[in-house]
Design an enzyme around this catalytic site. Structure first.
Site, PDB file in Angstrom:
ATOM      1  N   LYS A 174       0.927  -0.966   0.032  1.00  0.00           N
ATOM      2  CA  LYS A 174      -0.105  -0.014  -0.112  1.00  0.00           C
ATOM      3  C   LYS A 174       0.850   1.197  -0.043  1.00  0.00           C
ATOM      4  O   LYS A 174       1.951   1.062   0.310  1.00  0.00           O
ATOM      5  CB  LYS A 174      -0.949  -0.135   1.258  1.00  0.00           C
ATOM      6  CG  LYS A 174      -0.241   0.199   2.702  1.00  0.00           C
ATOM      7  CD  LYS A 174      -1.222   0.578   3.670  1.00  0.00           C
ATOM      8  CE  LYS A 174      -1.648   1.676   3.908  1.00  0.00           C
ATOM      9  NZ  LYS A 174      -1.050   2.632   4.750  1.00  0.00           N
ATOM     10  N   HIS A 204      -1.883  -4.967   5.678  1.00  0.00           N
ATOM     11  CA  HIS A 204      -1.321  -5.682   6.803  1.00  0.00           C
ATOM     12  C   HIS A 204      -2.343  -6.044   7.839  1.00  0.00           C
ATOM     13  O   HIS A 204      -2.293  -6.817   8.700  1.00  0.00           O
ATOM     14  CB  HIS A 204       0.023  -5.205   7.397  1.00  0.00           C
ATOM     15  CG  HIS A 204      -0.275  -4.139   8.312  1.00  0.00           C
ATOM     16  ND1 HIS A 204      -0.361  -2.781   7.652  1.00  0.00           N
ATOM     17  CD2 HIS A 204       0.107  -3.968   9.406  1.00  0.00           C
ATOM     18  CE1 HIS A 204      -0.413  -1.961   8.782  1.00  0.00           C
ATOM     19  NE2 HIS A 204      -0.203  -2.586   9.797  1.00  0.00           N
ATOM     20  N   LYS A 208      -3.314  -9.790  10.857  1.00  0.00           N
ATOM     21  CA  LYS A 208      -3.335  -9.994  12.231  1.00  0.00           C
ATOM     22  C   LYS A 208      -4.188 -10.955  12.585  1.00  0.00           C
ATOM     23  O   LYS A 208      -5.235 -11.145  12.056  1.00  0.00           O
ATOM     24  CB  LYS A 208      -3.726  -8.486  12.913  1.00  0.00           C
ATOM     25  CG  LYS A 208      -2.853  -7.292  12.457  1.00  0.00           C
ATOM     26  CD  LYS A 208      -3.400  -6.016  13.202  1.00  0.00           C
ATOM     27  CE  LYS A 208      -2.494  -4.767  12.926  1.00  0.00           C
ATOM     28  NZ  LYS A 208      -1.478  -4.615  13.512  1.00  0.00           N
ATOM     29  N   ASP A 261      -4.642   6.981   4.419  1.00  0.00           N
ATOM     30  CA  ASP A 261      -3.411   5.915   4.980  1.00  0.00           C
ATOM     31  C   ASP A 261      -4.044   5.036   5.712  1.00  0.00           C
ATOM     32  O   ASP A 261      -3.732   3.792   5.847  1.00  0.00           O
ATOM     33  CB  ASP A 261      -2.543   7.138   5.975  1.00  0.00           C
ATOM     34  CG  ASP A 261      -1.346   6.275   6.476  1.00  0.00           C
ATOM     35  OD1 ASP A 261      -0.765   5.408   5.970  1.00  0.00           O
ATOM     36  OD2 ASP A 261      -0.947   6.323   7.917  1.00  0.00           O
ATOM     37  N   HIS A 266      -7.363  -0.363   6.130  1.00  0.00           N
ATOM     38  CA  HIS A 266      -7.330  -0.847   7.388  1.00  0.00           C
ATOM     39  C   HIS A 266      -8.732  -0.762   7.862  1.00  0.00           C
ATOM     40  O   HIS A 266      -9.493  -1.713   8.330  1.00  0.00           O
ATOM     41  CB  HIS A 266      -6.182  -0.306   8.377  1.00  0.00           C
ATOM     42  CG  HIS A 266      -4.934  -0.302   7.771  1.00  0.00           C
ATOM     43  ND1 HIS A 266      -4.546  -1.313   7.075  1.00  0.00           N
ATOM     44  CD2 HIS A 266      -4.061   0.333   8.190  1.00  0.00           C
ATOM     45  CE1 HIS A 266      -3.115  -0.981   6.531  1.00  0.00           C
ATOM     46  NE2 HIS A 266      -2.710  -0.144   7.421  1.00  0.00           N
TER      47      HIS A 266
HETATM   48  C1  BG6 Z   1       0.331   1.666   8.171  1.00  0.00           C
HETATM   49  C2  BG6 Z   1       0.207   3.198   7.971  1.00  0.00           C
HETATM   50  O1  BG6 Z   1      -0.572   1.161   7.085  1.00  0.00           O
HETATM   51  O2  BG6 Z   1      -0.570   1.396   9.265  1.00  0.00           O
HETATM   52  C3  BG6 Z   1       0.787   3.820   9.294  1.00  0.00           C
HETATM   53  O3  BG6 Z   1       0.907   3.621   6.824  1.00  0.00           O
HETATM   54  C4  BG6 Z   1       0.497   3.264  10.575  1.00  0.00           C
HETATM   55  O4  BG6 Z   1       0.723   5.286   9.190  1.00  0.00           O
HETATM   56  C5  BG6 Z   1       0.231   1.676  10.417  1.00  0.00           C
HETATM   57  O5  BG6 Z   1       1.178   3.497  11.665  1.00  0.00           O
HETATM   58  C6  BG6 Z   1      -0.419   1.145  11.708  1.00  0.00           C
HETATM   59  O6  BG6 Z   1       0.062  -0.161  11.818  1.00  0.00           O
HETATM   60  P1  BG6 Z   1      -0.339  -0.974  13.153  1.00  0.00           P
HETATM   61  O7  BG6 Z   1      -0.119  -2.363  12.735  1.00  0.00           O
HETATM   62  O8  BG6 Z   1       1.091  -0.535  14.124  1.00  0.00           O
HETATM   63  O9  BG6 Z   1      -1.551  -0.567  13.666  1.00  0.00           O
END
Ligand code: BG6
Length: 517
Positions: A174, A204, A208, A261, A266
């Site tokens: 991404k 990602h 999880k 972002d 997510h």
């Molecule tokens: C990423 C974003 O996709 O996810 C970041 O680009 C963010 O800005 C991160 O900090 C958060 O991921 P996680 O797994 O730490 O919640």
């Protein structure tokens, strides 16, 4: 909550039926970047530790940074030690990786460099006997994806379909585009070279364990699903809060902001997993069909007044979190001192289908919040008739379920209980499930799970083309409305707070409050 007796944790490498992926080469393009050291190589090392690396395997990194293979490995060795989640990686696994890893400094648009890269790959593959199976990982600026993929295809390193000498797949990091148009363009480009089942668009969050558990919670149990609709659910809140700021990614963040972002990917994925119908089976297309239907059912906010009514944005100012003094967003490196980029966003969505009609989904995400917390909070309705007169609380029977994605992974359910005593008083109590207590082991890193799935050719946890575009269809009009109207006066929230007051107003207008644990 007591865990069932006998539910002893079985490490992943001994899980029945788990198969190692085929022999293969993993090729990281943009390997000198941080992602390789912090996530990708630690994830491969984690797979090696857990018995999931193929018997015959090699890793080729390439990037523009000048570096020898041994220097490259020194960097990633440090990354393995520092960033592999779970148990330490045994030296034998790191040594094995060292023995099958090379780095080539190359600019793939230069024919000489491409030739060197291609010869290095073939040499490494022959030495390790990987049989021609290739997983290309694009850890590059998104604007370079089309040119890179077309170079790989034209040089014959990457082939559509099932080539005679093994499978070829591409993992795309991404952000997948910066708007609906750019995502469509990128999809069109990738599809002109590859089949959809060769493209793995990574989010990602789907890697999880706690996110995958949403499917198990809903469709692997009988007790929750009957309550999971407009008859029993009052509203849903999805929060992804981070204490961190933009951490040196100012230039990227100035382009992206919280909505691109975090929401486009997510948060909308989490919403889909909460709202989707049961898929017909656990196959990539069945799961992704159902998620895409949810995205299509989300009422689009297109008019500026709808966007104003259903969203809020914020940007953090200077301040303190605990006893740490932190700069404002506008003081971060590579950020304009007058930036109007949002570091916080909140949206209210409605899902127009039979199951969810009238149930608001409130989503929010921000940097520099009081702590790191990703949580799905399901607020159930109050009891239809209150027969316990000896109480002065209006919210009796409004059960709730908090699904903690991270940290302190687990699920809590609140319900009413009688306070001991001669009077008839009720008080909410909590039933807690903790991953750590139940399974005694931390979850694997999301990248470990996702790399394994990509190596196995299973796209269930990756975003399909239509899904990615449907996500943009929801986000694009909000971005356009924000861009065409005056931004609120930024900064408008303090570090360590739960965001701007406008976000509180967004939910309070409906007579509700954010669940701030
Ligand atoms: C990423 C974003 O996709 O996810 C970041 O680009 C963010 O800005 C991160 O900090 C958060 O991921 P996680 O797994 O730490 O919640």
């Amino acid at each position: 909550m007591d865990e069932c007796a006998g539910s002893e944790y079985v490490p992943s490498n001994r899980r029945s039926g788990a198969v190692r992926p085929d022999p293969c080469a993993v090729i990281i393009l943009g390997a000198s970047g941080d992602l390789t050291r912090r996530k990708l190589v630690p994830a491969l090392a984690g797979l090696g530790r857990d018995g999931f690396l193929p018997d015959r395997f090699c890793l080729l990194g390439t990037g523009r940074t000048r570096s020898s293979s041994s220097e490259f490995f020194q960097t990633i060795r440090a990354g393995i030690a520092l960033h592999t989640e779970g148990d330490a990686v045994p030296p034998a696994v790191t040594d094995r990786l060292a023995g099958c890893t090379e780095y080539v400094s190359a600019n793939l648009t230069d024919p000489d460099d491409l030739g060197r890269f291609s010869r290095a790959l073939e040499r490494l593959e022959t030495a390790q006997g990987t049989g021609g199976n290739r997983l290309f990982y694009l850890s590059l600026p998104p604007s370079t994806y089309p040119a890179t993929v077309s170079q790989l295809v034209q040089s014959g390193l990457l082939t559509r379909g099932a080539p005679d000498r093994g499978w070829h797949r591409v993992v795309v990091e991404k952000p997948f585009g910066t708007s609906l148009d750019s995502a469509r363009l990128l999809n069109g480009h990738l599809r002109s070279f590859l089949n959809e089942n060769q493209i793995f668009r990574i989010d990602h969050y789907l890697g999880k364990d706690t996110v995958q558990n949403l499917l198990i919670l809903r469709f692997g149990n009988v007790i929750f699903e009957p309550l999971w609709d407009r008859r029993y659910v009052d509203h849903v809140q999805i929060t992804v809060a981070e204490e961190l700021g933009v951490e040196g990614r100012g230039a990227y963040y100035e382009e992206a902001g919280a909505l691109r972002d975090m929401f486009q990917n997510h948060l909308l994925q989490l919403l889909c997993l909460v709202a989707m119908e049961p898929p017909v089976n656990f196959s990539a297309d069945a799961v992704r069909d159902e998620k895409t239907k949810v995205l299509r059912a989300i009422r689009p906010w297109t008019l500026p007044e709808e966007v104003a009514q259903n969203s809020a944005r914020g940007q953090y100012g200077p301040g303190t979190i605990g006893d740490r003094v932190v700069p404002s967003y506008r003081q971060e490196r590579n950020v304009s001192p007058t930036s109007s980029r949002e570091t916080y966003a909140a949206c209210r969505f409605l899902v127009d289908n039979w199951r969810w009609q009238g149930v608001p989904f409130y989503l929010r995400s921000g940097k520099r919040m009081p702590g790191r917390l990703s949580e799905i909070f399901i607020q159930f309705r109050t009891v239809p008739h209150m027969m316990f007169k000896a109480t002065d609380r209006a919210d009796i029977g409004a059960n709730s379920m908090a699904i903690r994605i991270q940290p302190n992974e687990g699920i809590s359910i609140t319900f009413e209980a009688k306070v001991p005593g001669v009077e008839f008083n009720l008080r909410p109590v909590r039933l807690d499930f903790s991953y750590q207590t139940a399974f005694k082991t931390p979850p694997p890193s999301a990248y470990q799970t996702l790399l394994l799935q990509a190596l196995q050719g299973d796209a269930t946890l990756f975003t399909r083309r239509d899904e990615a575009e449907a996500q943009w269809e929801i986000i694009d009009p909000i971005l356009s409305a924000w861009e065409s109207t005056r931004a609120p006066s930024f900064p408008n929230y303090d570090p360590g707070s739960w965001g701007p007051s406008r976000a509180d107003e967004l939910i309070q207008r409906d007579g509700r409050e954010w669940h701030n644990p």
